[in-house]
Design a protein around this motif. Structure first.
Motif, short mmCIF file in Angstrom:
data_model
loop_
_atom_site.label_atom_id
_atom_site.label_comp_id
_atom_site.label_asym_id
_atom_site.label_seq_id
_atom_site.Cartn_x
_atom_site.Cartn_y
_atom_site.Cartn_z
N ASP A 266 -7.37 41.70 -37.20
CA ASP A 266 -7.08 41.78 -38.68
C ASP A 266 -7.11 43.15 -39.14
N THR A 267 -6.07 44.12 -38.66
CA THR A 267 -5.97 45.44 -39.17
C THR A 267 -4.58 45.29 -39.87
N PHE A 268 -4.39 46.76 -40.67
CA PHE A 268 -3.08 46.90 -41.25
C PHE A 268 -2.40 48.28 -40.53
N PRO A 269 -1.20 48.40 -39.75
CA PRO A 269 -0.62 46.95 -39.19
C PRO A 269 -1.34 46.37 -38.17
N PRO A 270 -1.19 45.12 -37.93
CA PRO A 270 -1.99 44.26 -36.99
C PRO A 270 -2.09 44.84 -35.66
N THR A 271 -3.16 44.87 -35.19
CA THR A 271 -3.47 45.31 -33.87
C THR A 271 -3.45 44.05 -32.83
N ILE A 272 -2.63 44.09 -31.78
CA ILE A 272 -2.35 42.96 -30.89
C ILE A 272 -2.61 43.73 -29.38
N GLU A 273 -3.70 42.71 -28.74
CA GLU A 273 -4.18 43.29 -27.37
C GLU A 273 -3.97 42.10 -26.43
N TYR A 274 -3.72 42.37 -25.29
CA TYR A 274 -3.39 41.41 -24.32
C TYR A 274 -4.59 41.64 -23.22
N SER A 275 -5.09 40.49 -22.56
CA SER A 275 -6.06 40.63 -21.78
C SER A 275 -5.87 39.27 -20.74
N ILE A 276 -6.32 39.60 -19.56
CA ILE A 276 -6.39 38.62 -18.43
C ILE A 276 -7.44 37.55 -18.65
N THR A 277 -6.86 36.22 -18.46
CA THR A 277 -7.79 35.13 -18.46
C THR A 277 -8.66 34.98 -17.46
N GLU A 278 -9.61 34.07 -17.27
CA GLU A 278 -10.39 33.91 -16.12
C GLU A 278 -9.40 33.21 -15.24
N HIS A 279 -8.53 32.10 -15.74
CA HIS A 279 -7.54 31.69 -14.64
C HIS A 279 -6.56 32.61 -14.24
N GLY A 280 -6.45 33.74 -14.88
CA GLY A 280 -5.56 34.85 -14.47
C GLY A 280 -6.29 35.75 -13.56
N LYS A 281 -7.56 35.69 -13.58
CA LYS A 281 -8.41 36.56 -12.52
C LYS A 281 -8.50 35.90 -11.14
N SER A 282 -8.18 34.69 -11.32
CA SER A 282 -8.21 33.76 -9.97
C SER A 282 -7.18 34.26 -8.99
N LEU A 283 -6.36 35.07 -9.54
CA LEU A 283 -5.21 35.56 -8.59
C LEU A 283 -5.57 36.88 -7.94
N GLU A 284 -6.65 37.45 -8.33
CA GLU A 284 -7.29 38.83 -7.82
C GLU A 284 -6.82 38.96 -6.32
N ASN A 285 -7.27 37.89 -5.43
CA ASN A 285 -7.09 38.05 -4.20
C ASN A 285 -5.60 37.86 -3.77
#
Length: 111
Positions: free
Chosen positions: A74-93
């Motif tokens: 909740d900033t102006f302009p809005p800040t949007i950030e992307y992160s890997i989920t635990e499900h996504g982290k399961s693809l590490e190997n």
């Protein structure tokens, strides 16, 4: 260990995985997010050659498959950030194995 045989359930699970990760960019996006959270422009710089339109589409797909999370601050302009989920982290190997296989493949092709 490689799964052998033509078991329909095995084929279905591989099909599901390929559909979630299909395309030229998704694995590269996941790889870029594996170290740290990033904003759109940071991902765009890390994944060279991708257009903004394609990146936006791929991020939506990865989010719908619960491999990444989109957080709006909740900033102006809005800040949007992307992160890997635990499900996504399961693809590490998988990502690591693709990395090493790619190195070996490149060496073999270059002679």
């Amino acid at each position: 260990m490689l799964i052998k045989g033509g078991c329909p359930k095995t084929a279905l699970s591989i099909k599901d995985a390929l559909e979630a990760l299909e395309g030229r960019w998704k694995l590269l996006i996941l790889f870029s997010l594996s170290a740290e959270n990033k904003r759109f422009n940071e991902i765009s710089k890390a994944v060279t050659g991708i257009t903004d339109k394609t990146l936006s589409k791929e991020l939506k797909s990865l989010e719908s498959n619960q491999l990444i999370k989109r957080t709006v601050y909740d900033t102006f302009p809005p800040t949007i950030e992307y992160s890997i989920t635990e499900h996504g982290k399961s693809l590490e190997n998988v990502l690591n194995e693709l990395h090493y296989w790619g190195l070996l493949h490149r060496q073999k092709m270059l002679g």
